[in-house]
Design a protein around this motif. Structure first.
Motif, PDB file in Angstrom:
ATOM      1  N   PHE A 147     -19.222  -0.648  -5.184  1.00 46.49           N
ATOM      2  CA  PHE A 147     -18.051  -1.134  -5.255  1.00 46.49           C
ATOM      3  C   PHE A 147     -16.739  -0.121  -5.336  1.00 46.49           C
ATOM      4  O   PHE A 147     -16.823   0.776  -5.992  1.00 46.49           O
ATOM      5  CB  PHE A 147     -17.905  -2.036  -6.468  1.00 46.49           C
ATOM      6  CG  PHE A 147     -18.640  -3.445  -6.263  1.00 46.49           C
ATOM      7  CD1 PHE A 147     -17.761  -4.534  -5.961  1.00 46.49           C
ATOM      8  CD2 PHE A 147     -20.014  -3.488  -6.356  1.00 46.49           C
ATOM      9  CE1 PHE A 147     -18.798  -5.801  -5.850  1.00 46.49           C
ATOM     10  CE2 PHE A 147     -20.693  -4.451  -6.145  1.00 46.49           C
ATOM     11  CZ  PHE A 147     -20.044  -5.702  -5.988  1.00 46.49           C
ATOM     12  N   GLU A 148     -15.625  -0.509  -4.453  1.00 52.33           N
ATOM     13  CA  GLU A 148     -14.264   0.453  -4.600  1.00 52.33           C
ATOM     14  C   GLU A 148     -13.666  -0.332  -5.631  1.00 52.33           C
ATOM     15  O   GLU A 148     -13.321  -1.440  -5.713  1.00 52.33           O
ATOM     16  CB  GLU A 148     -13.858   0.330  -3.167  1.00 52.33           C
ATOM     17  CG  GLU A 148     -12.202   0.908  -3.209  1.00 52.33           C
ATOM     18  CD  GLU A 148     -11.464   0.711  -1.899  1.00 52.33           C
ATOM     19  OE1 GLU A 148     -10.530   1.270  -1.809  1.00 52.33           O
ATOM     20  OE2 GLU A 148     -12.264  -0.082  -1.057  1.00 52.33           O
ATOM     21  N   LYS A 149     -13.168   0.441  -6.431  1.00 51.24           N
ATOM     22  CA  LYS A 149     -12.158  -0.102  -7.767  1.00 51.24           C
ATOM     23  C   LYS A 149     -10.779   0.373  -7.212  1.00 51.24           C
ATOM     24  O   LYS A 149     -10.556   1.598  -7.061  1.00 51.24           O
ATOM     25  CB  LYS A 149     -12.571   0.715  -8.988  1.00 51.24           C
ATOM     26  CG  LYS A 149     -11.578   0.077 -10.125  1.00 51.24           C
ATOM     27  CD  LYS A 149     -12.035   0.713 -11.507  1.00 51.24           C
ATOM     28  CE  LYS A 149     -11.014   0.287 -12.478  1.00 51.24           C
ATOM     29  NZ  LYS A 149     -11.290   1.157 -13.835  1.00 51.24           N
ATOM     30  N   TYR A 150      -9.871  -0.770  -7.326  1.00 52.35           N
ATOM     31  CA  TYR A 150      -8.363  -0.168  -7.160  1.00 52.35           C
ATOM     32  C   TYR A 150      -7.529  -1.408  -8.094  1.00 52.35           C
ATOM     33  O   TYR A 150      -8.138  -2.338  -8.472  1.00 52.35           O
ATOM     34  CB  TYR A 150      -7.942  -0.428  -5.668  1.00 52.35           C
ATOM     35  CG  TYR A 150      -8.546  -1.508  -4.957  1.00 52.35           C
ATOM     36  CD1 TYR A 150      -7.639  -2.480  -4.783  1.00 52.35           C
ATOM     37  CD2 TYR A 150      -9.667  -1.545  -4.471  1.00 52.35           C
ATOM     38  CE1 TYR A 150      -8.122  -3.764  -4.029  1.00 52.35           C
ATOM     39  CE2 TYR A 150     -10.006  -2.731  -3.513  1.00 52.35           C
ATOM     40  CZ  TYR A 150      -9.064  -3.637  -3.395  1.00 52.35           C
ATOM     41  OH  TYR A 150      -9.491  -4.809  -2.556  1.00 52.35           O
ATOM     42  N   THR A 151      -6.170  -1.289  -7.886  1.00 54.09           N
ATOM     43  CA  THR A 151      -5.465  -2.144  -8.714  1.00 54.09           C
ATOM     44  C   THR A 151      -4.528  -2.987  -7.894  1.00 54.09           C
ATOM     45  O   THR A 151      -4.025  -2.460  -7.076  1.00 54.09           O
ATOM     46  CB  THR A 151      -4.820  -1.362  -9.892  1.00 54.09           C
ATOM     47  OG1 THR A 151      -5.501  -0.789 -10.727  1.00 54.09           O
ATOM     48  CG2 THR A 151      -3.622  -2.192 -10.645  1.00 54.09           C
ATOM     49  N   VAL A 152      -4.451  -4.126  -8.252  1.00 52.62           N
ATOM     50  CA  VAL A 152      -3.581  -5.180  -7.522  1.00 52.62           C
ATOM     51  C   VAL A 152      -2.743  -5.756  -8.766  1.00 52.62           C
ATOM     52  O   VAL A 152      -3.307  -6.608  -9.413  1.00 52.62           O
ATOM     53  CB  VAL A 152      -4.202  -6.025  -6.526  1.00 52.62           C
ATOM     54  CG1 VAL A 152      -3.136  -7.074  -6.170  1.00 52.62           C
ATOM     55  CG2 VAL A 152      -5.007  -5.341  -5.465  1.00 52.62           C
ATOM     56  N   GLU A 153      -1.566  -5.656  -8.694  1.00 53.48           N
ATOM     57  CA  GLU A 153      -0.630  -6.189  -9.964  1.00 53.48           C
ATOM     58  C   GLU A 153      -1.067  -5.721 -11.253  1.00 53.48           C
ATOM     59  O   GLU A 153      -1.423  -4.441 -11.358  1.00 53.48           O
ATOM     60  CB  GLU A 153      -0.309  -7.769  -9.988  1.00 53.48           C
ATOM     61  CG  GLU A 153       0.188  -8.242  -8.400  1.00 53.48           C
ATOM     62  CD  GLU A 153       1.770  -8.051  -8.541  1.00 53.48           C
ATOM     63  OE1 GLU A 153       2.151  -7.873  -9.534  1.00 53.48           O
ATOM     64  OE2 GLU A 153       2.114  -8.027  -7.505  1.00 53.48           O
TER      65      GLU A 153
END
Length: 227
Positions: A147-153
């Motif tokens: 899984f790729e982790k990133y931030t949205v809001e």
């Protein structure tokens, strides 16, 4: 692995039967002046009594999407205008858990998709790897490390995808997009799986990986948790 696509096939069969397409109220008297003032064309989401309970407004939030509001008050997200909820799948427990399942079949395009979602508001959502394992399910094609982790809001998004071949037919495959969306400030989280396929495994079908990924991410990234 069969359990990952049999529910979708069931939903697609129902949707192709009429729920998954735009419908019009046909009036043969084209010269009639007795118009109601309301739109004569409705989307499948608004035609379905159960689905429309979750739609906040009959006005589209953006082209092709309404705003979906959880019945347990946990979150909102974008919802395709011609998708229909499966009432038999839906369940909830207080304000801490809700399971949803919706989809759309487009017979003329030989295309269909479904979305399964599980919302939780409990401390268990902090165990990321355990929840990713649950989202992965029975497939051996992924691990939590994929899984790729990133931030949205204010959300952490964990995203992965894979292709599932089911037979030797030309179109015998599914595209699966998995998202685990976790609030950074609360225990709220939702797991979402967007799956798409060619309804007929032998007829012509153009299932584009990039387009399907974008559709899945549009829904995943639109999740907003209530305080």
């Amino acid at each position: 692995m069969a359990k990952r696509y049999l529910p979708f096939l069931f939903a697609a069969t129902l949707l192709i039967g009429g729920c998954g397409t735009m419908k019009t109220n046909d009036n043969s008297d084209t010269n009639s002046n007795n118009h109601s003032g309301e739109e004569e064309i409705q989307t499948a989401a608004l035609q379905d009594d159960f689905t429309k309970e979750f739609i906040t407004s009959k006005e589209e939030t953006e082209k092709g999407y309404y705003t979906f509001k959880s019945n347990v008050g946990g979150y909102t997200m974008l919802y395709p205008v011609n998708a229909v909820m499966d009432q038999t799948y839906y369940q909830y427990r207080g304000q801490e858990y809700e399971a949803i399942y919706f989809g759309e079949g487009r017979e003329e395009e030989n295309y269909g998709y479904s979305v399964v979602g599980n919302f939780e508001d409990r401390k268990v959502t902090q165990s990321i790897d355990s929840n990713l394992d649950l989202l992965i399910g029975s497939t051996d094609l992924l691990t939590p490390q994929d899984f790729e982790k990133y931030t949205v809001e204010d959300n952490d998004v964990y995203f992965a995808e894979y292709r599932q071949d089911i037979n030797n037919d030309k179109n015998g495959f599914y595209l699966h997009f998995l998202g685990y969306i976790k609030s950074q400030t609360t225990d709220k989280a939702i797991s979402l799986e967007y799956s798409s396929t060619c309804i007929s495994k032998t007829e012509e079908c153009n299932l584009d990986l990039t387009e399907e990924r974008e559709r899945a991410k549009k829904i995943f990234h639109s999740v907003r948790f209530n305080p």
